[in-house]
Write a protein that holds these residues in place. Structure first.
Motif, PDB file in Angstrom:
ATOM      1  N   PRO A 327       0.827  -1.329   0.022  1.00  0.00           N
ATOM      2  CA  PRO A 327      -0.015   0.069  -0.065  1.00  0.00           C
ATOM      3  C   PRO A 327       0.784   1.131   0.049  1.00  0.00           C
ATOM      4  O   PRO A 327       0.319   2.355  -0.511  1.00  0.00           O
ATOM      5  CB  PRO A 327      -0.931  -0.126   1.009  1.00  0.00           C
ATOM      6  N   GLN A 328       1.954   1.102   0.263  1.00  0.00           N
ATOM      7  CA  GLN A 328       3.156   2.197  -0.003  1.00  0.00           C
ATOM      8  C   GLN A 328       3.639   2.539  -0.979  1.00  0.00           C
ATOM      9  O   GLN A 328       4.419   3.500  -1.526  1.00  0.00           O
ATOM     10  CB  GLN A 328       4.216   2.211   1.226  1.00  0.00           C
ATOM     11  N   GLN A 329       3.282   1.561  -1.908  1.00  0.00           N
ATOM     12  CA  GLN A 329       3.838   1.755  -3.310  1.00  0.00           C
ATOM     13  C   GLN A 329       2.691   1.982  -4.343  1.00  0.00           C
ATOM     14  O   GLN A 329       1.818   2.006  -4.154  1.00  0.00           O
ATOM     15  CB  GLN A 329       4.794   0.356  -3.812  1.00  0.00           C
ATOM     16  N   TYR A 330       2.967   2.103  -5.820  1.00  0.00           N
ATOM     17  CA  TYR A 330       2.078   2.304  -6.650  1.00  0.00           C
ATOM     18  C   TYR A 330       2.274   1.423  -8.067  1.00  0.00           C
ATOM     19  O   TYR A 330       3.302   0.938  -8.006  1.00  0.00           O
ATOM     20  CB  TYR A 330       2.402   3.727  -7.089  1.00  0.00           C
ATOM     21  N   MET A 331       1.242   1.551  -8.819  1.00  0.00           N
ATOM     22  CA  MET A 331       1.318   0.691 -10.030  1.00  0.00           C
ATOM     23  C   MET A 331       0.982   1.713 -11.089  1.00  0.00           C
ATOM     24  O   MET A 331       0.189   2.646 -11.051  1.00  0.00           O
ATOM     25  CB  MET A 331       0.643  -0.510 -10.115  1.00  0.00           C
ATOM     26  N   ALA A 332       1.553   1.562 -12.268  1.00  0.00           N
ATOM     27  CA  ALA A 332       1.136   2.497 -13.324  1.00  0.00           C
ATOM     28  C   ALA A 332       0.518   1.316 -14.412  1.00  0.00           C
ATOM     29  O   ALA A 332       0.913   0.423 -14.695  1.00  0.00           O
ATOM     30  CB  ALA A 332       2.052   3.213 -13.936  1.00  0.00           C
ATOM     31  N   LEU A 333      -0.521   1.853 -15.437  1.00  0.00           N
ATOM     32  CA  LEU A 333      -1.008   1.347 -16.544  1.00  0.00           C
ATOM     33  C   LEU A 333      -0.879   2.154 -17.839  1.00  0.00           C
ATOM     34  O   LEU A 333      -1.489   3.155 -17.753  1.00  0.00           O
ATOM     35  CB  LEU A 333      -2.249   0.708 -16.127  1.00  0.00           C
ATOM     36  N   LEU A 334      -0.304   1.558 -18.810  1.00  0.00           N
ATOM     37  CA  LEU A 334      -0.125   2.279 -20.175  1.00  0.00           C
ATOM     38  C   LEU A 334      -0.825   1.397 -21.098  1.00  0.00           C
ATOM     39  O   LEU A 334      -0.429   0.243 -21.243  1.00  0.00           O
ATOM     40  CB  LEU A 334       1.230   2.807 -20.507  1.00  0.00           C
ATOM     41  N   CYS A 335      -1.772   1.983 -21.938  1.00  0.00           N
ATOM     42  CA  CYS A 335      -2.441   1.160 -22.879  1.00  0.00           C
ATOM     43  C   CYS A 335      -2.126   1.639 -24.442  1.00  0.00           C
ATOM     44  O   CYS A 335      -1.884   3.004 -24.715  1.00  0.00           O
ATOM     45  CB  CYS A 335      -3.895   1.216 -22.791  1.00  0.00           C
ATOM     46  N   PHE A 336      -1.587   0.780 -25.096  1.00  0.00           N
ATOM     47  CA  PHE A 336      -1.297   1.315 -26.721  1.00  0.00           C
ATOM     48  C   PHE A 336      -2.269   0.485 -27.660  1.00  0.00           C
ATOM     49  O   PHE A 336      -2.212  -0.760 -27.612  1.00  0.00           O
ATOM     50  CB  PHE A 336       0.028   1.170 -26.897  1.00  0.00           C
ATOM     51  N   LYS A 337      -3.184   1.190 -28.316  1.00  0.00           N
ATOM     52  CA  LYS A 337      -4.000   0.548 -29.363  1.00  0.00           C
ATOM     53  C   LYS A 337      -3.183  -0.078 -30.471  1.00  0.00           C
ATOM     54  O   LYS A 337      -3.455  -1.238 -31.039  1.00  0.00           O
ATOM     55  CB  LYS A 337      -5.092   1.564 -29.979  1.00  0.00           C
ATOM     56  N   ASN A 338      -2.254   0.542 -31.105  1.00  0.00           N
ATOM     57  CA  ASN A 338      -1.555  -0.083 -32.114  1.00  0.00           C
ATOM     58  C   ASN A 338      -0.589  -0.981 -32.130  1.00  0.00           C
ATOM     59  O   ASN A 338       0.612  -1.097 -31.764  1.00  0.00           O
ATOM     60  CB  ASN A 338      -0.960   1.012 -33.119  1.00  0.00           C
ATOM     61  N   GLY A 339      -0.974  -2.272 -31.476  1.00  0.00           N
ATOM     62  CA  GLY A 339      -0.198  -3.462 -31.056  1.00  0.00           C
ATOM     63  C   GLY A 339       0.021  -4.476 -32.144  1.00  0.00           C
ATOM     64  O   GLY A 339       0.621  -3.997 -33.368  1.00  0.00           O
ATOM     65  N   SER A 340      -0.660  -5.566 -31.943  1.00  0.00           N
ATOM     66  CA  SER A 340      -0.474  -6.758 -32.795  1.00  0.00           C
ATOM     67  C   SER A 340      -0.891  -6.448 -34.404  1.00  0.00           C
ATOM     68  O   SER A 340      -0.253  -6.880 -35.238  1.00  0.00           O
ATOM     69  CB  SER A 340      -0.873  -8.148 -32.385  1.00  0.00           C
ATOM     70  N   LEU A 341      -1.867  -5.893 -34.335  1.00  0.00           N
ATOM     71  CA  LEU A 341      -2.535  -5.536 -35.748  1.00  0.00           C
ATOM     72  C   LEU A 341      -1.642  -4.578 -36.616  1.00  0.00           C
ATOM     73  O   LEU A 341      -1.518  -5.105 -37.782  1.00  0.00           O
ATOM     74  CB  LEU A 341      -3.899  -4.980 -35.647  1.00  0.00           C
ATOM     75  N   MET A 342      -0.937  -3.751 -35.868  1.00  0.00           N
ATOM     76  CA  MET A 342       0.015  -2.933 -36.477  1.00  0.00           C
ATOM     77  C   MET A 342       1.481  -3.681 -37.014  1.00  0.00           C
ATOM     78  O   MET A 342       1.882  -3.774 -38.126  1.00  0.00           O
ATOM     79  CB  MET A 342       0.271  -1.755 -35.505  1.00  0.00           C
ATOM     80  N   ARG A 343       1.800  -4.655 -36.259  1.00  0.00           N
ATOM     81  CA  ARG A 343       2.701  -5.392 -36.357  1.00  0.00           C
ATOM     82  C   ARG A 343       2.456  -6.407 -37.738  1.00  0.00           C
ATOM     83  O   ARG A 343       3.339  -6.718 -38.434  1.00  0.00           O
ATOM     84  CB  ARG A 343       3.125  -6.355 -35.120  1.00  0.00           C
ATOM     85  N   GLU A 344       1.048  -6.856 -37.633  1.00  0.00           N
ATOM     86  CA  GLU A 344       0.979  -7.582 -38.606  1.00  0.00           C
ATOM     87  C   GLU A 344       0.818  -7.040 -40.072  1.00  0.00           C
ATOM     88  O   GLU A 344       1.221  -7.531 -41.230  1.00  0.00           O
ATOM     89  CB  GLU A 344      -0.383  -8.234 -38.456  1.00  0.00           C
ATOM     90  N   LYS A 345       0.289  -5.656 -40.070  1.00  0.00           N
ATOM     91  CA  LYS A 345       0.242  -4.970 -41.255  1.00  0.00           C
ATOM     92  C   LYS A 345       1.780  -4.813 -41.721  1.00  0.00           C
ATOM     93  O   LYS A 345       1.716  -4.852 -42.965  1.00  0.00           O
ATOM     94  CB  LYS A 345      -0.348  -3.586 -40.872  1.00  0.00           C
TER      95      LYS A 345
END
Length: 552
Positions: A327-345
């Protein structure tokens, strides 16, 4: 093999978008039982698609609260029919899809306390909710409420510094504000508002459970530093809201013992502890066994980063949550839409639809790509808000195309460089003990992982995160037990991880001259692109997506 009916264990539950799932984990951290109920197929009478109802216009998205209750009934009966040893359950905890909210009607607490073991839950709780279809994380109908909240506290950055995130349509405070504004009578008849996580915990307690710090961080209401509700945010959303929410608690809190309903109907021991339920993302952090300085990267249709932070720097992009493990620490969350579909293109355009040729291109080009940088956003990105494909030569000049091998490396390096850039923007720093835990489809490609290791200068491990929220919840239950049960759960987890994972290649900054300068250059370019894209959007409402950009 030990009979499952005779194993002491903890249960981990996951009330997700499409199903309710449970796992049983023994004291050696082995999963020995799992089961699930899928809403669409097992409860077709509710008429959901993907576990939700999408309403006219596509912005409002809800789920029937009684569907979640009935799913719990079904799964408990399945466990009972299988001979599961409920009497051996020491504690249970769980996860819920983040941001969703449940509205308990006045008088519901008395019904919870007086549950009859002769009847299933859903038959007894039918009249207990003032809102029968609950808003969930997919809802994006609260833009007006988001702007009102940000204005009330001094702007988007001020709200982010206070609560860990700028205002987002799916975040619970904005959903509550909409219900208060559009359904004031239902709001006035509500005596308690739960998150999906604390709602599920309440079902097991037979009384209202507290919201935990981690899941509470996804509401735009909790002051993440002081871990109390922000009065300014509460006042901006709805009246009497603090009373309806109740006080938040640490994520490893024991919130009570299991209700006598479960003791009498299923044979749970009366001393079985209920540990605060949390959100699915925080529970996954626990399930993936992250420690300080670690990163988890999910390389799927969209890419997601989980970060363990000690000193966060809230920003307009990404989310800061209270850490579910410490509880004295934190977490972060980052989301990126251009993932595997971009790699496949790019694979299709530059590697003749072949992953082996794609990997060969990565092996044939050096880290740093000769100074060539690329950023590829075929759909509007979340972090940052940019669309289009952008290529820059070693001379920092924008170019229209790269050779095929350079194009492929530019894509992968650019994707991972963006992740590092925005992680550091939230206060993350690579530490000597940092490890990267990779999962998702692209984690099976060793050459992609080598680039990840090089960009972050840290070793990469591959893990299977199936059931990570469930398993993480069971770990949380063990974590809350007395030390005689498990001396140090997270020391045990780290040993378990080192034995279970398989190591990728370690990044070495000394092998990549100029890496830090390249990352800084990438940051500067992304900032410029974001400003230009914002200006372009304001002027014309769209931005050009450059063609395939592959030199013949």
């Amino acid at each position: 093999m030990v009979d499952p009916a005779a194993r002491c264990c903890c249960l981990g539950w996951d009330f997700s978008t499409q199903q309710v799932k449970v796992v049983a984990v023994d004291a050696e951290l082995n999963v020995f039982y799992e089961d699930s109920v899928h809403f669409d197929t097992d409860l077709p009478e509710f008429g959901t698609q993907g576990g939700v109802h999408v309403h006219e216009g596509g912005l409002a998205v809800t789920s029937p609260v009684l569907m979640w209750v009935q799913a719990l009934d079904i799964i408990l009966e399945k466990m009972k029919a299988s001979g599961f040893g409920f009497s051996q359950v020491l504690a249970l905890s769980g996860a819920g899809q983040q941001h969703g909210s449940v509205y308990w009607k006045v008088g519901a607490s008395q019904v919870l306390k007086g549950l009859s073991p002769d009847l299933p839950l859903h038959e007894q709780l039918q009249a207990c909710f003032s809102i029968s279809n609950c808003p969930v994380w997919m809802d994006s109908s609260t833009t007006a409420q988001c702007r009102q909240l940000e204005a009330a506290v001094g702007g988007a950055q001020a709200l982010s510094c206070l609560t860990g995130s700028r205002a987002y349509e799916r975040f619970t405070g904005n959903q509550i504000a909409k219900i208060y504004q559009q359904h004031p009578e239902a709001y006035s008849h509500t005596e308690r508002i739960s998150l999906v996580s604390s709602f599920a915990a309440s079902l097991f307690l037979g009384s209202y459970s507290h919201i935990d710090y981690s899941d509470g961080s996804g509401m735009n209401l909790l002051q993440i530093q002081d871990k109390v509700w922000s009065q300014a945010c509460l006042d901006a959303c709805a009246p009497h809201l603090e009373k309806k929410l109740g006080p938040p608690v640490p994520s490893c809190s024991v919130v009570g013992a299991v209700s006598s309903y479960y003791v009498q109907r299923y044979g749970f021991p009366p001393g079985c502890k209920v540990v605060a339920f949390t959100g699915d993302n925080p529970a996954s952090l626990a399930g993936m066994r992250l420690e300080e300085g670690d990163i988890a990267v999910s390389l799927g249709t969209s890419d997601t980063l989980f970060l363990w932070l000690k000193e966060p720097t809230p920003a307009l992009e990404g989310h800061i949550f209270c850490n579910p493990v410490d509880p004295q620490q934190y977490m972060a969350l980052l989301c990126f839409k251009n993932g595997s579909l971009m790699r496949e293109k790019i694979r299709d355009e530059a590697a003749s639809c072949s992953w082996s040729k794609f990997s060969e291109a990565l092996r044939s080009t050096e880290m740093g790509n000769g100074g060539n940088l690329g950023f590829y956003f075929d759909v509007m990105e979340i972090t940052p808000e940019i669309t289009g494909r952008y290529r820059f030569s070693a001379e920092n000049c924008e170019v229209s195309a790269f050779p095929r091998n350079v194009e492929i490396r530019a894509l992968i390096e650019g994707q991972f460089m963006a992740k590092r850039i925005h992680a550091e923007g939230l206060g993350y720093r690579v530490m000597p003990k940092t490890k990267i835990l990779a999962t998702g489809g692209a984690s099976h490609n060793r050459d992609i992982l080598q680039v990840l290791a090089d960009v972050f200068c840290a070793p990469v491990y591959v893990i299977d995160t199936a059931n990570s929220a469930c398993v993480g919840s069971a770990y949380q239950a063990f974590h809350a037990l007395p030390l005689i049960c498990l001396v140090n759960i997270y020391w045990a987890l780290s040993v378990c991880w080192l034995c279970a994972g398989h190591q990728g290649s370690s990044g070495d900054p000394d092998l990549v001259p100029g890496l830090e300068e390249l990352v800084q250059q990438g940051w500067n370019l992304q900032q410029t692109l974001a400003r230009n894209c914002e200006k372009c959007s304001e002027e014309s409402g769209w931005c050009l997506v450059v063609g395939d950009g592959v030199e013949d």
